[in-house]
Design a protein around this motif. Sequence first.
Motif, PDB file in Angstrom:
ATOM      1  N   VAL A  23      -3.948  12.451  -3.040  1.00  0.00           N
ATOM      2  CA  VAL A  23      -5.390  12.474  -3.301  1.00  0.00           C
ATOM      3  C   VAL A  23      -5.870  13.916  -3.195  1.00  0.00           C
ATOM      4  CG1 VAL A  23      -7.627  11.807  -2.378  1.00  0.00           C
ATOM      5  CG2 VAL A  23      -5.785  10.153  -2.456  1.00  0.00           C
TER       6      VAL A  23
ATOM      7  N   ALA B 292     -15.255   4.033  12.114  1.00  0.00           N
ATOM      8  CA  ALA B 292     -16.451   3.723  11.323  1.00  0.00           C
ATOM      9  C   ALA B 292     -16.138   2.639  10.303  1.00  0.00           C
ATOM     10  CB  ALA B 292     -16.959   4.979  10.622  1.00  0.00           C
ATOM     11  N   ILE B 293     -14.960   2.700   9.695  1.00  0.00           N
ATOM     12  CA  ILE B 293     -14.586   1.686   8.701  1.00  0.00           C
ATOM     13  C   ILE B 293     -14.363   0.335   9.383  1.00  0.00           C
ATOM     14  CG2 ILE B 293     -12.792   0.991   7.069  1.00  0.00           C
ATOM     15  CD1 ILE B 293     -12.443   3.893   6.342  1.00  0.00           C
TER      16      ILE B 293
ATOM     17  N   GLU C 144     -12.406  13.371   5.468  1.00  0.00           N
ATOM     18  CA  GLU C 144     -12.507  14.833   5.371  1.00  0.00           C
ATOM     19  C   GLU C 144     -11.634  15.450   6.446  1.00  0.00           C
ATOM     20  OE1 GLU C 144     -17.019  15.784   4.372  1.00  0.00           O
ATOM     21  OE2 GLU C 144     -16.815  14.160   5.819  1.00  0.00           O
TER      22      GLU C 144
ATOM     23  N   TRP D 257     -13.337   8.420  11.870  1.00  0.00           N
ATOM     24  CA  TRP D 257     -13.450   7.906  10.491  1.00  0.00           C
ATOM     25  C   TRP D 257     -12.949   6.463  10.417  1.00  0.00           C
ATOM     26  CZ3 TRP D 257      -9.444   6.713   6.900  1.00  0.00           C
ATOM     27  CH2 TRP D 257      -9.862   6.537   5.581  1.00  0.00           C
TER      28      TRP D 257
ATOM     29  N   LEU E 105     -20.078   6.887   8.198  1.00  0.00           N
ATOM     30  CA  LEU E 105     -20.909   7.624   9.168  1.00  0.00           C
ATOM     31  C   LEU E 105     -21.849   8.632   8.515  1.00  0.00           C
ATOM     32  CD1 LEU E 105     -18.421   8.463  12.074  1.00  0.00           C
ATOM     33  CD2 LEU E 105     -20.059   6.581  11.945  1.00  0.00           C
TER      34      LEU E 105
ATOM     35  N   LEU F 203       0.982   4.421  -2.917  1.00  0.00           N
ATOM     36  CA  LEU F 203       0.402   5.700  -2.484  1.00  0.00           C
ATOM     37  C   LEU F 203       0.563   6.803  -3.525  1.00  0.00           C
ATOM     38  CD1 LEU F 203      -0.913   7.222  -0.070  1.00  0.00           C
ATOM     39  CD2 LEU F 203       1.393   8.002   0.495  1.00  0.00           C
TER      40      LEU F 203
ATOM     41  N   TRP G 164     -18.687  -3.570   0.470  1.00  0.00           N
ATOM     42  CA  TRP G 164     -17.264  -3.409   0.131  1.00  0.00           C
ATOM     43  C   TRP G 164     -16.410  -3.975   1.237  1.00  0.00           C
ATOM     44  CZ3 TRP G 164     -15.025  -0.005   3.753  1.00  0.00           C
ATOM     45  CH2 TRP G 164     -15.907   0.866   4.401  1.00  0.00           C
TER      46      TRP G 164
ATOM     47  N   SER H 107      -0.140  11.832   4.423  1.00  0.00           N
ATOM     48  CA  SER H 107      -0.315  10.704   3.504  1.00  0.00           C
ATOM     49  C   SER H 107      -1.188  11.101   2.320  1.00  0.00           C
ATOM     50  CB  SER H 107      -0.954   9.521   4.222  1.00  0.00           C
ATOM     51  OG  SER H 107      -0.220   9.198   5.377  1.00  0.00           O
ATOM     52  N   LEU H 108      -2.246  11.840   2.594  1.00  0.00           N
ATOM     53  CA  LEU H 108      -3.140  12.264   1.514  1.00  0.00           C
ATOM     54  C   LEU H 108      -2.391  13.159   0.533  1.00  0.00           C
ATOM     55  CD1 LEU H 108      -6.489  12.973   3.390  1.00  0.00           C
ATOM     56  CD2 LEU H 108      -6.002  11.124   1.788  1.00  0.00           C
TER      57      LEU H 108
ATOM     58  N   VAL I 210     -13.845  13.129  -4.181  1.00  0.00           N
ATOM     59  CA  VAL I 210     -15.195  12.566  -4.038  1.00  0.00           C
ATOM     60  C   VAL I 210     -16.171  13.291  -4.969  1.00  0.00           C
ATOM     61  CG1 VAL I 210     -17.141  12.261  -2.465  1.00  0.00           C
ATOM     62  CG2 VAL I 210     -14.827  11.756  -1.688  1.00  0.00           C
TER      63      VAL I 210
ATOM     64  N   TYR J 109     -19.737   8.937   2.596  1.00  0.00           N
ATOM     65  CA  TYR J 109     -18.678   8.940   3.605  1.00  0.00           C
ATOM     66  C   TYR J 109     -19.043   7.986   4.742  1.00  0.00           C
ATOM     67  CZ  TYR J 109     -17.194  13.272   1.354  1.00  0.00           C
ATOM     68  OH  TYR J 109     -16.775  14.203   0.442  1.00  0.00           O
TER      69      TYR J 109
ATOM     70  N   LEU K 150      -7.241  -2.183   6.484  1.00  0.00           N
ATOM     71  CA  LEU K 150      -6.162  -1.373   5.914  1.00  0.00           C
ATOM     72  C   LEU K 150      -6.398  -1.147   4.423  1.00  0.00           C
ATOM     73  CD1 LEU K 150      -2.960  -2.853   7.630  1.00  0.00           C
ATOM     74  CD2 LEU K 150      -4.112  -0.704   8.136  1.00  0.00           C
ATOM     75  N   MET K 151      -6.846  -2.202   3.716  1.00  0.00           N
ATOM     76  CA  MET K 151      -7.154  -2.069   2.288  1.00  0.00           C
ATOM     77  C   MET K 151      -8.237  -1.018   2.076  1.00  0.00           C
ATOM     78  SD  MET K 151      -5.673  -3.991  -0.004  1.00  0.00           S
ATOM     79  CE  MET K 151      -6.895  -4.227  -1.288  1.00  0.00           C
ATOM     80  N   ALA K 152      -9.269  -1.091   2.929  1.00  0.00           N
ATOM     81  CA  ALA K 152     -10.381  -0.144   2.796  1.00  0.00           C
ATOM     82  C   ALA K 152      -9.901   1.279   3.081  1.00  0.00           C
ATOM     83  CB  ALA K 152     -11.514  -0.526   3.734  1.00  0.00           C
TER      84      ALA K 152
ATOM     85  N   LEU L 270       0.834  -1.207   0.000  1.00  0.00           N
ATOM     86  CA  LEU L 270       0.000   0.000   0.000  1.00  0.00           C
ATOM     87  C   LEU L 270       0.868   1.256   0.000  1.00  0.00           C
ATOM     88  CD1 LEU L 270      -2.843  -1.009   2.487  1.00  0.00           C
ATOM     89  CD2 LEU L 270      -2.788  -1.198  -0.004  1.00  0.00           C
TER      90      LEU L 270
ATOM     91  N   HIS M 277      -7.046   2.374   2.508  1.00  0.00           N
ATOM     92  CA  HIS M 277      -6.268   2.795   1.337  1.00  0.00           C
ATOM     93  C   HIS M 277      -7.168   3.179   0.160  1.00  0.00           C
ATOM     94  CE1 HIS M 277      -2.751   2.987  -1.258  1.00  0.00           C
ATOM     95  NE2 HIS M 277      -3.419   2.294  -2.151  1.00  0.00           N
ATOM     96  N   THR M 278      -8.081   2.276  -0.207  1.00  0.00           N
ATOM     97  CA  THR M 278      -8.875   2.516  -1.419  1.00  0.00           C
ATOM     98  C   THR M 278      -9.937   3.590  -1.215  1.00  0.00           C
ATOM     99  OG1 THR M 278     -10.322   0.691  -0.794  1.00  0.00           O
ATOM    100  CG2 THR M 278      -8.574   0.201  -2.358  1.00  0.00           C
ATOM    101  N   ARG M 279     -10.307   3.860   0.034  1.00  0.00           N
ATOM    102  CA  ARG M 279     -11.360   4.853   0.288  1.00  0.00           C
ATOM    103  C   ARG M 279     -10.816   6.069   1.015  1.00  0.00           C
ATOM    104  NH1 ARG M 279     -15.518   1.386  -1.203  1.00  0.00           N
ATOM    105  NH2 ARG M 279     -14.295  -0.440  -1.691  1.00  0.00           N
ATOM    106  N   ARG M 280      -9.505   6.296   0.883  1.00  0.00           N
ATOM    107  CA  ARG M 280      -8.936   7.379   1.684  1.00  0.00           C
ATOM    108  C   ARG M 280      -9.436   8.749   1.244  1.00  0.00           C
ATOM    109  NH1 ARG M 280      -5.119   5.605  -1.880  1.00  0.00           N
ATOM    110  NH2 ARG M 280      -3.731   7.109  -2.897  1.00  0.00           N
ATOM    111  N   GLN M 281      -9.981   8.843   0.026  1.00  0.00           N
ATOM    112  CA  GLN M 281     -10.519  10.154  -0.385  1.00  0.00           C
ATOM    113  C   GLN M 281     -11.760  10.529   0.410  1.00  0.00           C
ATOM    114  OE1 GLN M 281     -10.854   7.391  -2.611  1.00  0.00           O
ATOM    115  NE2 GLN M 281     -12.351   7.899  -4.178  1.00  0.00           N
ATOM    116  N   THR M 282     -12.374   9.550   1.120  1.00  0.00           N
ATOM    117  CA  THR M 282     -13.565   9.905   1.914  1.00  0.00           C
ATOM    118  C   THR M 282     -13.197  10.424   3.297  1.00  0.00           C
ATOM    119  OG1 THR M 282     -13.885   7.706   2.857  1.00  0.00           O
ATOM    120  CG2 THR M 282     -14.970   8.155   0.757  1.00  0.00           C
TER     121      THR M 282
END
Lengths: 213, 185
Positions: free
Chosen positions: A17, B80-81, B69, B77, A85, A14, A213, B15-16, A22, A83, B58-60, A10, B62-67
């Motif tokens: 982003v 929640a995942i 905020e 956050w 939550l 990287l 997912w 990281s973002l 979104v 998102y 961890l995969m989630a 991962l 990574h792949t959903r890191r744009q969500t």
Amino acid sequence: MTTNDLIDRLTGELKPVSRAAVAKRIGIGMGVGFVASAVLMMSWLGMRPDMMDATGTMPFWGKFVYTLGLGVIGVWAVKRIAYPLGNIRINIALMAILFLVMAMLAMRQLMMTPPSEYYAMMKGHTIAVCTFNIVILSVPLLGAAFWVLRGLGPTRLTLAGAAAGLAAGSVASWVYSFHCDESAMPFIAVWYTLGIIIPGLIGAIAGRSVLRW
Amino acid sequence: MHSVEARLKELMLASLAGDARSYRVLLDDVAKHLRGYFLRRLADAYRGDADDLVQETLMALHTRRQTYEPDRPFTAWLHAIARYKLIDHFRRNRIRATVPLDDAEDLFAQDNSNAAADRMDIDRLLHTIPEKSRDLIYRTKIEGQSIAEVAQSTGLSESSVKVSIHRGIKAIAAKLRGQSADDDK
């Protein structure tokens, strides 16, 4: 694979982003869905022939504002539920308010009409196809909204599916309003709204499995 | 707690922006937290799944890191995942658990006829109370899930789960008293 290997992978993958990632995904997905729905409408049903005259009438703009308003709130709901939550209480409330306003306009029109004409008003001349056509036009939009959400992080899948369906139904009803020449408000309030709620239900039911997912 | 949030959030923001070194530190740290989180919430039989859940989360991430905020807490956050992945795991395993493979060889190992009769009595009593309480009692008292697990998988709060179970048991107790009163006559 060990967790350390995964972290190595991962870290290697990287990429930066953007903050608008979104919104961009939603824009692309819903944009493509809208174009597909509009092309389907024009090739299958066609624009209403009296388009030029219609743009000078109240019913045309009534339908326009109602469906586009629901569409905007619906697409916004897709964004909010995407998102972890996320919730869409405010969107559902706004949609309900818009529907109540529409229902009041419909009631006012009914009160100014002799009861003997109620039936004809509710039936129009497209009652057999109106709701059905909207549901068909919502299919590409629902597919697009599901694609959008599958790449993001909704954690309440039934609600996410409902948001996708309501957005798809609303935008589809807006597209359909360029074909439909019905002008009675009660007709719009019932049959258009039903054409929006049905994709919403389909989305809610399908969301649980399709959006995992 | 506050300092963990501040530190992880800073790492996440870096990281973002594409900083791989921060990302590695973040993932290492998050992986440790997640392991503890899942181990505490899995029944003994499923302990072995903790590492899979850590990796899936961890995969989630990574792949959903744009969500994520930036104006929101990172820990909320991530939680929640992780919670979503845990619930997903419970759902999947409830389906699997209907056909427990190990039971096949134990099937005739002991005489279960008394237990079976008891089980029928319990089922009969449970069917006299409302479905919601019945389901909750079944899952906590018979399947042995914890209150927290049941609350999570049903979406109810822990206190309303407890209240429901308590009411159900009271109703059963009342039934039993009624029955013995009938028997005495």
